[in-house]
Write an enzyme that holds these catalytic residues in place. Structure first.
Site, PDB file in Angstrom:
ATOM      1  N   TYR A 161       0.846  -1.199   0.000  1.00 39.48           N
ATOM      2  CA  TYR A 161       0.000   0.000   0.000  1.00 39.48           C
ATOM      3  C   TYR A 161       0.881   1.249   0.000  1.00 39.48           C
ATOM      4  O   TYR A 161       0.636   2.205  -0.737  1.00 39.48           O
ATOM      5  CB  TYR A 161      -0.961   0.011   1.200  1.00 39.48           C
ATOM      6  CG  TYR A 161      -1.642   1.352   1.361  1.00 39.48           C
ATOM      7  CD1 TYR A 161      -2.542   1.805   0.397  1.00 39.48           C
ATOM      8  CD2 TYR A 161      -1.354   2.183   2.442  1.00 39.48           C
ATOM      9  CE1 TYR A 161      -3.144   3.051   0.514  1.00 39.48           C
ATOM     10  CE2 TYR A 161      -1.955   3.428   2.570  1.00 39.48           C
ATOM     11  CZ  TYR A 161      -2.843   3.861   1.601  1.00 39.48           C
ATOM     12  OH  TYR A 161      -3.417   5.107   1.706  1.00 39.48           O
TER      13      TYR A 161
ATOM     14  N   SER B 273      -3.521  13.692   7.142  1.00 39.54           N
ATOM     15  CA  SER B 273      -4.531  13.428   6.126  1.00 39.54           C
ATOM     16  C   SER B 273      -5.937  13.486   6.741  1.00 39.54           C
ATOM     17  O   SER B 273      -6.102  13.275   7.943  1.00 39.54           O
ATOM     18  CB  SER B 273      -4.269  12.019   5.577  1.00 39.54           C
ATOM     19  OG  SER B 273      -5.367  11.528   4.863  1.00 39.54           O
TER      20      SER B 273
ATOM     21  N   GLN C 255      -4.831  18.108   5.491  1.00 42.28           N
ATOM     22  CA  GLN C 255      -5.171  17.783   4.096  1.00 42.28           C
ATOM     23  C   GLN C 255      -6.637  17.411   4.031  1.00 42.28           C
ATOM     24  O   GLN C 255      -7.077  16.469   4.687  1.00 42.28           O
ATOM     25  CB  GLN C 255      -4.272  16.631   3.617  1.00 42.28           C
ATOM     26  CG  GLN C 255      -4.618  16.110   2.240  1.00 42.28           C
ATOM     27  CD  GLN C 255      -5.669  15.014   2.272  1.00 42.28           C
ATOM     28  OE1 GLN C 255      -5.669  14.185   3.166  1.00 42.28           O
ATOM     29  NE2 GLN C 255      -6.591  15.044   1.301  1.00 42.28           N
TER      30      GLN C 255
ATOM     31  N   TYR D 168      -9.922  16.091   2.006  1.00 44.61           N
ATOM     32  CA  TYR D 168     -10.621  15.489   0.867  1.00 44.61           C
ATOM     33  C   TYR D 168     -12.058  15.980   0.931  1.00 44.61           C
ATOM     34  O   TYR D 168     -12.676  15.955   2.002  1.00 44.61           O
ATOM     35  CB  TYR D 168     -10.633  13.965   0.977  1.00 44.61           C
ATOM     36  CG  TYR D 168      -9.360  13.282   0.546  1.00 44.61           C
ATOM     37  CD1 TYR D 168      -8.780  13.559  -0.686  1.00 44.61           C
ATOM     38  CD2 TYR D 168      -8.754  12.324   1.362  1.00 44.61           C
ATOM     39  CE1 TYR D 168      -7.618  12.917  -1.089  1.00 44.61           C
ATOM     40  CE2 TYR D 168      -7.595  11.674   0.957  1.00 44.61           C
ATOM     41  CZ  TYR D 168      -7.030  11.972  -0.267  1.00 44.61           C
ATOM     42  OH  TYR D 168      -5.885  11.339  -0.669  1.00 44.61           O
TER      43      TYR D 168
ATOM     44  N   THR E 298      -6.756  18.579  -1.460  1.00 42.29           N
ATOM     45  CA  THR E 298      -6.210  17.671  -2.484  1.00 42.29           C
ATOM     46  C   THR E 298      -7.139  17.660  -3.690  1.00 42.29           C
ATOM     47  O   THR E 298      -8.339  17.424  -3.562  1.00 42.29           O
ATOM     48  CB  THR E 298      -6.019  16.258  -1.899  1.00 42.29           C
ATOM     49  OG1 THR E 298      -5.039  16.343  -0.876  1.00 42.29           O
ATOM     50  CG2 THR E 298      -5.550  15.277  -2.960  1.00 42.29           C
TER      51      THR E 298
ATOM     52  N   ARG F 106      -4.547   1.062  -8.235  1.00 41.60           N
ATOM     53  CA  ARG F 106      -3.353   0.556  -7.545  1.00 41.60           C
ATOM     54  C   ARG F 106      -3.409  -0.970  -7.528  1.00 41.60           C
ATOM     55  O   ARG F 106      -4.050  -1.585  -6.679  1.00 41.60           O
ATOM     56  CB  ARG F 106      -3.283   1.152  -6.150  1.00 41.60           C
ATOM     57  CG  ARG F 106      -3.286   2.689  -6.258  1.00 41.60           C
ATOM     58  CD  ARG F 106      -3.292   3.368  -4.925  1.00 41.60           C
ATOM     59  NE  ARG F 106      -3.616   4.777  -5.098  1.00 41.60           N
ATOM     60  CZ  ARG F 106      -3.909   5.588  -4.107  1.00 41.60           C
ATOM     61  NH1 ARG F 106      -3.897   5.131  -2.865  1.00 41.60           N
ATOM     62  NH2 ARG F 106      -4.204   6.862  -4.340  1.00 41.60           N
TER      63      ARG F 106
ATOM     64  N   LYS G 293      -3.243  20.996  -3.340  1.00 40.11           N
ATOM     65  CA  LYS G 293      -2.289  19.886  -3.446  1.00 40.11           C
ATOM     66  C   LYS G 293      -2.664  19.019  -4.638  1.00 40.11           C
ATOM     67  O   LYS G 293      -3.755  18.439  -4.652  1.00 40.11           O
ATOM     68  CB  LYS G 293      -2.315  19.056  -2.157  1.00 40.11           C
ATOM     69  CG  LYS G 293      -1.426  17.838  -2.194  1.00 40.11           C
ATOM     70  CD  LYS G 293      -1.377  17.148  -0.838  1.00 40.11           C
ATOM     71  CE  LYS G 293      -0.411  15.988  -0.848  1.00 40.11           C
ATOM     72  NZ  LYS G 293      -0.866  14.846  -1.623  1.00 40.11           N
TER      73      LYS G 293
ATOM     74  N   HIS H  98       0.568  12.952  -6.553  1.00 43.89           N
ATOM     75  CA  HIS H  98       0.177  12.043  -5.477  1.00 43.89           C
ATOM     76  C   HIS H  98       1.147  10.849  -5.410  1.00 43.89           C
ATOM     77  O   HIS H  98       0.755   9.710  -5.162  1.00 43.89           O
ATOM     78  CB  HIS H  98      -1.256  11.544  -5.733  1.00 43.89           C
ATOM     79  CG  HIS H  98      -2.097  11.344  -4.498  1.00 43.89           C
ATOM     80  ND1 HIS H  98      -3.101  12.180  -4.137  1.00 43.89           N
ATOM     81  CD2 HIS H  98      -2.087  10.366  -3.546  1.00 43.89           C
ATOM     82  CE1 HIS H  98      -3.689  11.739  -3.034  1.00 43.89           C
ATOM     83  NE2 HIS H  98      -3.074  10.637  -2.642  1.00 43.89           N
TER      84      HIS H  98
ATOM     85  N   ARG I 115       0.364   7.771  -7.548  1.00 43.72           N
ATOM     86  CA  ARG I 115      -0.690   6.846  -7.103  1.00 43.72           C
ATOM     87  C   ARG I 115      -2.022   7.111  -7.788  1.00 43.72           C
ATOM     88  O   ARG I 115      -2.990   6.411  -7.559  1.00 43.72           O
ATOM     89  CB  ARG I 115      -0.855   6.974  -5.579  1.00 43.72           C
ATOM     90  CG  ARG I 115       0.406   6.581  -4.847  1.00 43.72           C
ATOM     91  CD  ARG I 115       0.439   7.122  -3.422  1.00 43.72           C
ATOM     92  NE  ARG I 115      -0.382   6.407  -2.475  1.00 43.72           N
ATOM     93  CZ  ARG I 115      -0.042   5.275  -1.880  1.00 43.72           C
ATOM     94  NH1 ARG I 115       1.113   4.714  -2.160  1.00 43.72           N
ATOM     95  NH2 ARG I 115      -0.828   4.704  -1.005  1.00 43.72           N
TER      96      ARG I 115
HETATM   97  C1  LIG Z   1       0.893   5.567   1.749  1.00 45.39           C
HETATM   98  C2  LIG Z   1       0.525   6.923   1.213  1.00 45.39           C
HETATM   99  C3  LIG Z   1      -0.659   7.521   1.633  1.00 45.39           C
HETATM  100  C4  LIG Z   1      -1.013   8.782   1.163  1.00 45.39           C
HETATM  101  N1  LIG Z   1      -2.147   9.378   1.620  1.00 45.39           N
HETATM  102  C5  LIG Z   1      -2.499  10.617   1.170  1.00 45.39           C
HETATM  103  C6  LIG Z   1      -3.662  11.258   1.659  1.00 45.39           C
HETATM  104  O1  LIG Z   1      -4.393  10.727   2.484  1.00 45.39           O
HETATM  105  N2  LIG Z   1      -3.949  12.483   1.156  1.00 45.39           N
HETATM  106  C7  LIG Z   1      -3.161  13.107   0.226  1.00 45.39           C
HETATM  107  O2  LIG Z   1      -3.460  14.218  -0.208  1.00 45.39           O
HETATM  108  N3  LIG Z   1      -2.035  12.524  -0.233  1.00 45.39           N
HETATM  109  C8  LIG Z   1      -1.686  11.296   0.222  1.00 45.39           C
HETATM  110  N4  LIG Z   1      -0.544  10.713  -0.241  1.00 45.39           N
HETATM  111  C9  LIG Z   1       0.327  11.445  -1.181  1.00 45.39           C
HETATM  112  C10 LIG Z   1       1.395  12.242  -0.422  1.00 45.39           C
HETATM  113  O3  LIG Z   1       0.824  13.329   0.264  1.00 45.39           O
HETATM  114  C11 LIG Z   1       2.450  12.792  -1.397  1.00 45.39           C
HETATM  115  O4  LIG Z   1       1.813  13.576  -2.369  1.00 45.39           O
HETATM  116  C12 LIG Z   1       3.250  11.695  -2.081  1.00 45.39           C
HETATM  117  O5  LIG Z   1       3.606  10.693  -1.148  1.00 45.39           O
HETATM  118  C13 LIG Z   1       4.501  12.282  -2.716  1.00 45.39           C
HETATM  119  O6  LIG Z   1       5.253  11.294  -3.354  1.00 45.39           O
HETATM  120  P1  LIG Z   1       6.485  10.526  -2.660  1.00 45.39           P
HETATM  121  O7  LIG Z   1       5.876   9.434  -1.842  1.00 45.39           O
HETATM  122  O8  LIG Z   1       7.275  10.027  -3.821  1.00 45.39           O
HETATM  123  O9  LIG Z   1       7.235  11.520  -1.826  1.00 45.39           O
HETATM  124  C14 LIG Z   1      -0.179   9.441   0.218  1.00 45.39           C
HETATM  125  C15 LIG Z   1       1.016   8.829  -0.193  1.00 45.39           C
HETATM  126  C16 LIG Z   1       1.380   7.592   0.293  1.00 45.39           C
HETATM  127  C17 LIG Z   1       2.670   6.969  -0.154  1.00 45.39           C
END
Ligand SMILES: Cc1cc2nc3c(=O)[nH]c(=O)nc-3n(C[C@H](O)[C@H](O)[C@H](O)COP(=O)(O)O)c2cc1C
Length: 385
Positions: free
Chosen positions: A27, A109, A130, A132, A158, A167, A255, A279, A282
Site C-alpha cells: 500500500y 490526512s 489535508q 478530501y 487535495t 493501484r 495539493k 500524489h 498513485r
Molecule cells: C501511503 C501513502 C498515503 C497517502 N495518503 C495521502 C492522503 O491521504 N492524502 C493526500 O493528499 N495525499 C496522500 N498521499 C500522497 C502524499 O501526500 C504525497 O503527495 C506523495 O507521497 C509524494 O510522493 P512521494 O511518496 O514520492 O514523496 C499518500 C502517499 C502515500 C505513499
C-alpha cells in the site's frame, strides 16, 4: 538489518519491507497502473545536473526558509499521508514529533489515525491539514471547524483524487482499511508477529476525523479506491475550491496541481501555495514528474504563490535541484513513511537527520550559503539527443 544500517531512503524501504505484512508494505510502496510515474518522479531529478560554484566561503549555512507564513529550519517537509498507525503503532504522533525536532512543516490526512485535536495540541511545529472533499458536506464543514479550533496553520485541499487511482498491488494483496483477514493476508500477518501484535493489542484502529460521519474505513473494511469512489465528491470544481478557501479563511494550499493553467487559477482564487504533485504516482500514471513541471510553473506564477515540489524526493540534492528550478520548498511522503514503518519515531528522526545533513553538505559543495542563492544557472537538464 537495523536502524543504524539505514543511511538513506532506500535502506529504510528495505527495512520497512521486512517489518510490514505484504499488503501494508505494498500500500505504501505501490502506485497506479504500471507505476511509471512513480519511477519518473525520482528519475526526473537524475535527468538534471547541478553545477557547483567553488571558493564561495561557505562556513555558515542557513537552510531555513519561510513557507506559508511560517519559518522552517529546512526546505523539506512531510506531506500528509493516510492511515499512519497501520504502518507503525506510533503513527502520526511519531511523525509530528520528528517534524518538530527538525523544525519543519508536516501534514495529516483526512484519513489520519490520530485526531485533529490531539495533533493540534501535541506539537508547536507548523501543521497542515489535508482535506478530501466528501459528498457529505457536513463532514467537510466539521473537519474545517475542528482544524480552526485546533489552530492548524494551513489547509491543503487535495485536487488530484477525484477518483481512486488503479493501484494494482492493492488489488493483488486485497489491502483494505482496516485490514481484512484473508487466507493470503493471514499468512503475511502471521509472518510479521511484531506488527500484528501491535495492531491487535495497542489502541484500536480508527479514523477519528471521519468516524463522526462515516463508518467506512474506520469500522467497515474497504479498499482505499472504493472509499474514494463512493465517498468523495466528483463534482468538486474551482468554485468549490474558492468556497473552501473562504470557509477556512487561513493559509490555503492546493495539493495536486500540475499544469501552468491550473497554477494561474490557483493564484486567481487567492491560494497561498500549490503543491506540484501527482500524489506520488498513485493517481494518474503517465503524468509528468513534479520536478519537470517546476520551471514552467515558476516562470508563470513564481512570486505570486508559493511553489512546493512534492514527490520522488530521496536525496538532499533532489531538494536543491527543485529549488534551483524555481520551487520554494520540497515535500515527500514515502521518504518518511518507510522510516516510520521500519522504526517509528527514531526512524523518522534518522531519515530527517540524514536528509538535513545531505542538504547542508550539498549546499556547501554547491557554493551557496542560503537556499535562495540557488538558481537555474546552477542546473542543466540533459536533453535527449
Ligand atoms: C501511503 C501513502 C498515503 C497517502 N495518503 C495521502 C492522503 O491521504 N492524502 C493526500 O493528499 N495525499 C496522500 N498521499 C500522497 C502524499 O501526500 C504525497 O503527495 C506523495 O507521497 C509524494 O510522493 P512521494 O511518496 O514520492 O514523496 C499518500 C502517499 C502515500 C505513499
Amino acid at each position: 538489518m537495523k536502524l543504524t544500517d539505514c543511511h538513506n531512503v532506500e535502506d529504510f524501504r528495505a527495512l520497512a519491507r521486512r517489518r510490514l505484512p505484504a499488503p501494508v508494505f505494498h500500500y505504501i510502496d505501490g502506485a497506479a497502473d504500471d507505476e511509471t510515474t512513480k519511477g519518473r518522479n525520482t528519475q526526473a531529478f537524475q535527468d538534471a545536473d547541478l553545477i557547483p560554484n567553488v571558493l564561495g566561503g561557505v562556513e555558515d549555512i542557513d537552510m531555513s526558509i519561510t513557507l506559508m507564513g511560517r519559518k522552517i529550519a529546512m526546505p523539506l517537509f512531510l506531506s500528509p499521508t493516510a492511515l499512519q498507525r497501520l504502518f507503525h503503532w506510533q503513527g502520526e504522533r511519531a511523525v509530528a514529533r520528528a517534524a518538530e525536532k527538525f523544525g519543519t512543516w508536516f501534514g495529516i490526512s483526512s484519513l489520519a489515525t490520530v485526531s485533529i485535536e490531539e495533533v493540534g495540541a501535541l506539537v508547536s511545529t507548523p501543521k497542515l491539514f489535508q482535506l478530501y472533499i466528501h459528498k457529505d458536506h457536513g463532514l467537510n464543514r466539521s473537519m474545517i471547524e475542528r482544524c480552526k479550533a485546533a489552530r492548524f496553520d494551513a489547509l491543503a485541499l487535495t485536487v488530484d483524487t477525484i477518483v481512486g487511482g488503479n493501484r494494482e498491488r492493492c488489488l493483488r494483496t486485497g489491502f483494505t482499511s482496516p485490514p481484512r483477514l484473508t487466507p493470503a493476508s493471514a499468512v503475511s500477518f502471521a509472518a510479521h508477529p511484531g506488527w500484528t501484535l501491535n495492531y491487535l493489542f495497542r489502541e484500536k484502529f480508527h479514523l477519528p476525523n471521519l468516524d463522526t460521519h462515516v463508518d467506512a474505513g474506520s469500522n467497515v473494511a474497504v479498499s482505499v479506491a472504493d472509499y474514494f469512489n463512493t465517498m468523495l465528491d466528483r463534482s468538486m470544481d474551482w468554485t468549490t475550491a474558492e468556497r473552501i478557501r473562504a470557509e477556512w479563511g487561513g493559509t490555503f494550499c492546493l495539493k495536486g496541481i500540475m499544469s501552468v493553467e491550473d497554477a494561474k487559477r490557483a493564484v486567481a482564487i487567492g491560494a497561498d501555495a500549490i503543491m506540484i504533485s501527482n500524489h506520488g504516482g498513485r493517481q494518474l500514471d503517465g503524468s509528468r514528474a513534479p520536478f519537470d513541471q517546476i520551471a514552467e510553473i515558476a516562470d508563470a506564477v513564481g512570486g505570486q504563490i508559493e511553489i512546493i515540489c512534492d514527490g520522488g524526493v530521496k536525496r538532499g540534492t533532489h531538494a536543491l535541484k527543485a529549488i534551483a528550478a524555481g520551487a520554494n520548498a520540497c515535500s515527500g511522503g514515502r521518504l518518511y513513511l518507510y522510516a516510520l514503518a521500519a522504526a517509528g519515531q527514531p526512524g523518522v528522526e534518522r531519515i530527517l537527520g540524514k536528509l538535513h545533513d545531505e542538504i547542508e553538505r550539498d549546499m556547501r559543495l554547491m557554493g551557496v550559503t542560503s537556499v535562495t542563492d540557488l538558481g537555474r544557472d546552477q542546473l542543466r537538464w540533459r536533453r535527449p539527443d
